[in-house]
Design a protein around this motif. Structure first.
Motif, PDB file in Angstrom:
ATOM      1  N   ARG A   1       0.759  -1.140  -0.190  1.00  0.00           N
ATOM      2  CA  ARG A   1      -0.147  -0.151  -0.001  1.00  0.00           C
ATOM      3  C   ARG A   1       0.697   1.141   0.033  1.00  0.00           C
ATOM      4  O   ARG A   1       0.297   2.262  -0.276  1.00  0.00           O
ATOM      5  CB  ARG A   1      -0.841   0.003   1.300  1.00  0.00           C
ATOM      6  CG  ARG A   1      -1.885  -1.159   1.320  1.00  0.00           C
ATOM      7  CD  ARG A   1      -3.013  -0.644   2.057  1.00  0.00           C
ATOM      8  NE  ARG A   1      -4.146  -1.672   2.353  1.00  0.00           N
ATOM      9  CZ  ARG A   1      -5.235  -1.653   2.823  1.00  0.00           C
ATOM     10  NH1 ARG A   1      -5.853  -0.299   3.266  1.00  0.00           N
ATOM     11  NH2 ARG A   1      -6.037  -2.574   3.006  1.00  0.00           N
TER      12      ARG A   1
ATOM     13  N   LYS B   1      -5.008   4.108  -6.588  1.00  0.00           N
ATOM     14  CA  LYS B   1      -6.155   4.089  -5.757  1.00  0.00           C
ATOM     15  C   LYS B   1      -7.184   5.356  -5.754  1.00  0.00           C
ATOM     16  O   LYS B   1      -8.278   5.422  -5.680  1.00  0.00           O
ATOM     17  CB  LYS B   1      -5.579   3.863  -4.241  1.00  0.00           C
ATOM     18  CG  LYS B   1      -6.646   4.242  -3.213  1.00  0.00           C
ATOM     19  CD  LYS B   1      -7.696   3.038  -3.024  1.00  0.00           C
ATOM     20  CE  LYS B   1      -8.539   3.425  -1.632  1.00  0.00           C
ATOM     21  NZ  LYS B   1      -9.720   2.568  -1.595  1.00  0.00           N
TER      22      LYS B   1
ATOM     23  N   TRP C   1      -8.390  -3.461  -1.500  1.00  0.00           N
ATOM     24  CA  TRP C   1      -8.272  -1.868  -1.222  1.00  0.00           C
ATOM     25  C   TRP C   1      -8.837  -0.963  -2.326  1.00  0.00           C
ATOM     26  O   TRP C   1      -9.506  -0.158  -2.336  1.00  0.00           O
ATOM     27  CB  TRP C   1      -6.706  -1.547  -0.858  1.00  0.00           C
ATOM     28  CG  TRP C   1      -6.521  -0.331  -0.247  1.00  0.00           C
ATOM     29  CD1 TRP C   1      -6.949   0.522   0.333  1.00  0.00           C
ATOM     30  CD2 TRP C   1      -5.058   0.445  -1.007  1.00  0.00           C
ATOM     31  NE1 TRP C   1      -6.386   1.605   0.757  1.00  0.00           N
ATOM     32  CE2 TRP C   1      -5.318   1.694  -0.055  1.00  0.00           C
ATOM     33  CE3 TRP C   1      -4.238   0.194  -1.767  1.00  0.00           C
ATOM     34  CZ2 TRP C   1      -4.523   2.616  -0.414  1.00  0.00           C
ATOM     35  CZ3 TRP C   1      -3.399   1.493  -1.901  1.00  0.00           C
ATOM     36  CH2 TRP C   1      -3.352   2.583  -1.193  1.00  0.00           C
ATOM     37  N   PHE C   2      -8.378  -1.634  -3.665  1.00  0.00           N
ATOM     38  CA  PHE C   2      -9.002  -0.661  -4.753  1.00  0.00           C
ATOM     39  C   PHE C   2     -10.416  -0.933  -5.022  1.00  0.00           C
ATOM     40  O   PHE C   2     -10.998  -0.181  -5.353  1.00  0.00           O
ATOM     41  CB  PHE C   2      -8.129  -1.385  -6.074  1.00  0.00           C
ATOM     42  CG  PHE C   2      -6.664  -1.008  -6.247  1.00  0.00           C
ATOM     43  CD1 PHE C   2      -6.124  -0.170  -5.418  1.00  0.00           C
ATOM     44  CD2 PHE C   2      -5.810  -1.443  -7.306  1.00  0.00           C
ATOM     45  CE1 PHE C   2      -4.896   0.401  -5.621  1.00  0.00           C
ATOM     46  CE2 PHE C   2      -4.573  -1.081  -7.639  1.00  0.00           C
ATOM     47  CZ  PHE C   2      -4.198  -0.258  -6.697  1.00  0.00           C
TER      48      PHE C   2
END
Length: 308
Positions: A126, A135, A192-193
């Motif tokens: 990340r 992101k 996360w994306f």
């Protein structure tokens, strides 16, 4: 002297390769220092010369002043170290994954919350500048509707790797095969994306190695906005394995990332945001040993800032 004028002091728990990585990484972070190692064998990593070695976190708390532990033990033992550290008022940074069962993870969160200490898990991918840039574009809708996203994590580990620890390749401590172990960082980036899918269909197999868990598998996922994603995780792709690849196909075009860096950008009206500039994150294709610590340095610095 204020806390900000002092080094934030870590004790590394575990004597394997990843413990060595964190000792090296912390040494490169301004305002941070490793002041001891916890090892049941009585031996620290090979770069821990001069550091005191303790048999337990409790013994370290009595013998060294420190602020936080870094848990470098096998996956299914993370909760033990977290609970023990929290009971002594120490913050907790654990190597991925948090643990391998919901009950263990809940126990870690409860212990740290009750003690008023910070609990964090290291997903250093990340910290990649290109991952951060993508992101932000996804959050801002700059790519338009995303139709498809495909992640391939085709790594290689041999039986010597699985035989190097009696817990490797089992459910009790590793928690599973490449999806929770080698590809955990990539699964984290995918989630996360794109968030959590509405539906998952998977096919797993133990096709090459004599282990309890899967060594190869594929998951197909349907997302709320209509996107269909796929994720392959493997340790049978030899010789040497391959860097992880993510392909995103959206309304305004396509982008491809290899080992967290943008390698193809064809998105209408959006400038390529790639700014990795040599930021190195271990690909994990053929080895668990980390030689480039930049991602871990970024995690350590972020953790110290979060605690302070």
């Amino acid at each position: 002297m204020s806390d900000r004028d002092q080094d934030f002091r870590f004790v590394v728990v575990g004597s394997g390769n990843i413990g060595r990585t964190y000792i090296e990484a912390v040494g490169k972070v301004a305002g941070a220092a490793v002041v001891g190692v916890v090892s049941r064998s009585g031996r620290g990593p090979d770069n821990a010369a001069g550091l005191p070695v303790f048999p337990s976190i409790g013994a370290a708390a009595e013998g060294a002043g420190f602020d936080s532990v870094i848990l470098c033990t096998p996956n299914g033992l993370h909760h033990r170290g977290a609970v023990e550290a929290a009971a002594r008022g120490k913050h907790v940074l654990t190597e991925k994954v948090l643990d391998v069962t919901r009950a263990n993870m809940d126990a870690m969160e409860r212990a740290c919350t009750d003690a008023g200490v910070t609990l964090a898990v290291a997903f250093q991918r990340r910290m990649s500048p290109d991952n951060i840039a993508v992101k932000r574009l996804l959050e801002g809708g700059d790519l338009g509707q995303v139709y498809a996203a495909d992640m391939r994590v085709k790594f290689y580990r041999d039986m010597a790797y699985y035989g190097s620890g009696d817990y490797r390749g089992g459910y009790e401590i590793d928690g599973g095969g490449p999806f929770i172990q080698q590809a955990a960082h990539n699964v984290d980036i995918f989630t996360w994306f794109f968030g959590m899918p509405d539906e998952v269909v998977s096919m797993l197999g133990t096709v090459r190695w004599d282990i309890e868990v899967e060594d190869h598998g594929v998951a197909a996922m349907r997302y709320p906005g209509g996107m269909i994603g796929s994720l392959t995780a493997s340790t049978v792709c030899g010789p040497g394995g391959f860097p992880p690849v993510l392909e995103i196909h959206a309304e305004r075009g396509t982008l491809v990332m290899e080992n967290d860096e943008i390698t193809l950008w064809d998105v209408e009206g959006v400038e390529n945001p790639s700014r990795s500039g040599g930021f190195e994150v271990h690909s994990g294709a053929d080895s668990a040993a980390v030689s480039d610590t930049e991602g871990h340095e970024a995690i350590v610095a972020d953790f110290v800032a979060a605690v302070r």
